[in-house]
Write an enzyme that holds these catalytic residues in place. Structure first.
Site, short mmCIF file in Angstrom:
data_model
loop_
_atom_site.label_atom_id
_atom_site.label_comp_id
_atom_site.label_asym_id
_atom_site.label_seq_id
_atom_site.Cartn_x
_atom_site.Cartn_y
_atom_site.Cartn_z
N GLY A 152 1.53 48.07 29.62
CA GLY A 152 0.34 48.90 29.45
C GLY A 152 0.21 49.40 28.02
NE ARG B 174 9.79 48.06 29.29
CZ ARG B 174 8.87 48.69 30.00
NH1 ARG B 174 9.21 49.48 31.01
NH2 ARG B 174 7.60 48.54 29.71
N GLY C 149 5.17 43.25 29.78
CA GLY C 149 4.80 43.08 31.17
C GLY C 149 5.08 41.67 31.65
CE LYS D 3 -6.70 44.45 40.05
NZ LYS D 3 -6.21 45.80 40.28
C1 3PG Z 1 5.77 50.69 31.96
O1 3PG Z 1 6.64 49.96 32.42
O2 3PG Z 1 4.56 50.42 32.00
C2 3PG Z 1 6.19 51.95 31.29
O3 3PG Z 1 7.57 52.14 31.41
C3 3PG Z 1 5.41 53.13 31.80
O4 3PG Z 1 5.59 53.26 33.17
P1 3PG Z 1 4.38 53.80 34.04
O5 3PG Z 1 3.34 52.71 34.02
O6 3PG Z 1 4.94 54.04 35.42
O7 3PG Z 1 3.88 55.04 33.39
MG MG Z 2 2.82 50.59 33.39
#
Ligand code: 3PG
Ligand code: MG
Length: 393
Positions: free
Chosen positions: A373, A39, A352, A199
């Site tokens: 997310g 990132r 992710g 999930k």
């Molecule tokens: C992530 O890694 O999903 C984003 O940086 C957002 O972080 P958060 O899910 O803690 O809001």
């Molecule tokens: Mg997140």
């Protein structure tokens, strides 16, 4: 809707001006070291674009989920050295928000400052306009390059964009929106999506949103077990969301042939007894055993479908990829995706866990998203508040 981008700003809007740039430096840490700097690397083009044009760069980011106050465990100081190394330039670290404006005014042209974790201020997650005003006071215009945080309506991602103008999309944010957006809006066919992860509940909206647009959705990961249960099959001690079985039944009906389940699974009595693992057809999971990966037959089946595709979007591992030998299915899918790309397909890897699974091999894909997310919410067709708040093109 398309958003005004950093490249749309004329040179005079950048030269000598202070850019408040929201990045997503929410990176995994291990003993105070950055375990994966993807990132941070992804934010470098925007930072350098600004520096090369004489702007002064003020970086904002959150890190982890501190409980609404300062916590050394989540200090952004931990990304300072890796960032300086990637930029080849010193970065001024700011902990005092009130002193911020005078510090950023003293930055040289091309200089860079980084504010401490935005979540150390309690107003951040409340999207507090007063805190956003303090962020806005750090600069002259706003750039959002934090795709990973764009699904959060927080002071540094949303409210601040209304206070500082221009408010534009950074280079990374634009790339993310282009790849994820075009794959969905205008895919070359066949368009195949591969979904995995633990999930089904987090992915149901994605499946529902993708079904009308894709030719096939290949399902892997523990999520597949909820579909097995929906078929009425024994699932042993596998991770199954009992309260989602009815929903899975409905998806099997609406999805029809488009929903492709694993032919078989790698099962073991438990995660610690990996040595006893074996392959079984999906409808013959032994009682007392659990599914930890897709089997070899499924790897081949998924591979054939993936390499025949012209557009592929992947989100979520096929098994417990952190624990060999249960990484084999995820690795096979990653290889098939890389081969599809070689054959000219557009191949997008969601963020992710799937991004972690291909870390270091990003160049083998058309795009590896920095959003976990956020990329899921985007695939669900939701509006991302961090994007919506920016100026329209
Ligand atoms: C992530 O890694 O999903 C984003 O940086 C957002 O972080 P958060 O899910 O803690 O809001
Ligand atoms: Mg997140």
């Amino acid at each position: 809707m398309s958003k005004r981008g950093l490249r749309d700003l004329p040179p005079a809007a950048l030269d000598g001006k202070r850019a408040v740039v929201r990045v997503d430096f929410n990176v995994p840490l291990k003993n105070g070291d950055v375990a994966d700097d993807a990132r941070i690397r992804a934010s470098v083009p925007t930072i350098n674009y600004l520096r090369e044009r004489g702007a002064r760069v003020v970086l904002l980011s959150h890190l982890g989920r501190p409980a609404g106050g300062p916590d050394p465990k989540y200090s952004l100081r931990q990304v300072l050295r890796p960032l300086e190394r990637l930029l080849g330039a010193p970065v001024e670290f700011m902990t005092d928000l009130a002193a911020g404006p005078s510090i950023t005014r003293r930055l040289p042209r091309g200089g860079v400052a980084l504010l401490e974790n935005t979540r150390f201020w309690p107003g951040e997650e409340r999207n507090d306009p007063a805190l956003a005003q303090s962020f806005a006071a750090l600069g002259d215009f706003y750039v959002n390059d934090a795709f990973g945080s764009a699904h959060r309506a927080h002071a540094s991602t949303e409210a601040v964009a209304h206070l500082l103008r221009p408010a534009v999309a950074g280079l990374l944010l634009q790339t993310e929106l282009r790849y994820l957006g075009e794959a969905l809006a205008n895919p070359e066919r066949p368009f195949v999506s591969v979904l995995g992860g633990a999930k089904i509940s987090g992915k149901i909206d994605v499946i529902q949103s993708l079904l009308p647009r894709v030719d096939e959705i290949l399902i892997g990961g523990a999520m597949a077990c909820t579909f097995f249960a929906a078929r009425g099959w024994e699932v042993g001690t596998s991770l199954v969301e009992r309260d989602r079985i009815e929903m899975a039944k409905g998806l099997l009906v609406t999805g029809g042939k488009k929903l492709v389940l694993p032919r078989g699974a790698v099962v073991a009595p438990s995660l610690d007894r990996a040595a006893e693992c074996r392959e079984v057809p999906s409808d013959q999971i032994p009682a007392g055993w659990a599914v930890f990966d897709i089997d070899g037959a499924t790897q081949q089946d998924f591979r054939a479908r993936i390499v025949a595709a012209r557009t592929v979007v992947w989100n979520g591992p096929m098994g417990v990829f952190e624990k060999p030998p249960f990484d084999a299915g995820t690795r096979a899918v990653a290889e098939a995706l890389a081969d599809a790309k070689k054959k000219g397909a557009v191949v997008v890897v969601g963020g992710g866990d799937s991004a972690a699974a291909v870390a270091g091999h990003e160049d083998q894909f058309s795009h590896v998203s920095t959003g976990g997310g956020a990329s899921l919410e985007f695939l669900e067709g939701k509006t991302l508040p961090g994007v919506a708040a920016l100026e329209d093109a």
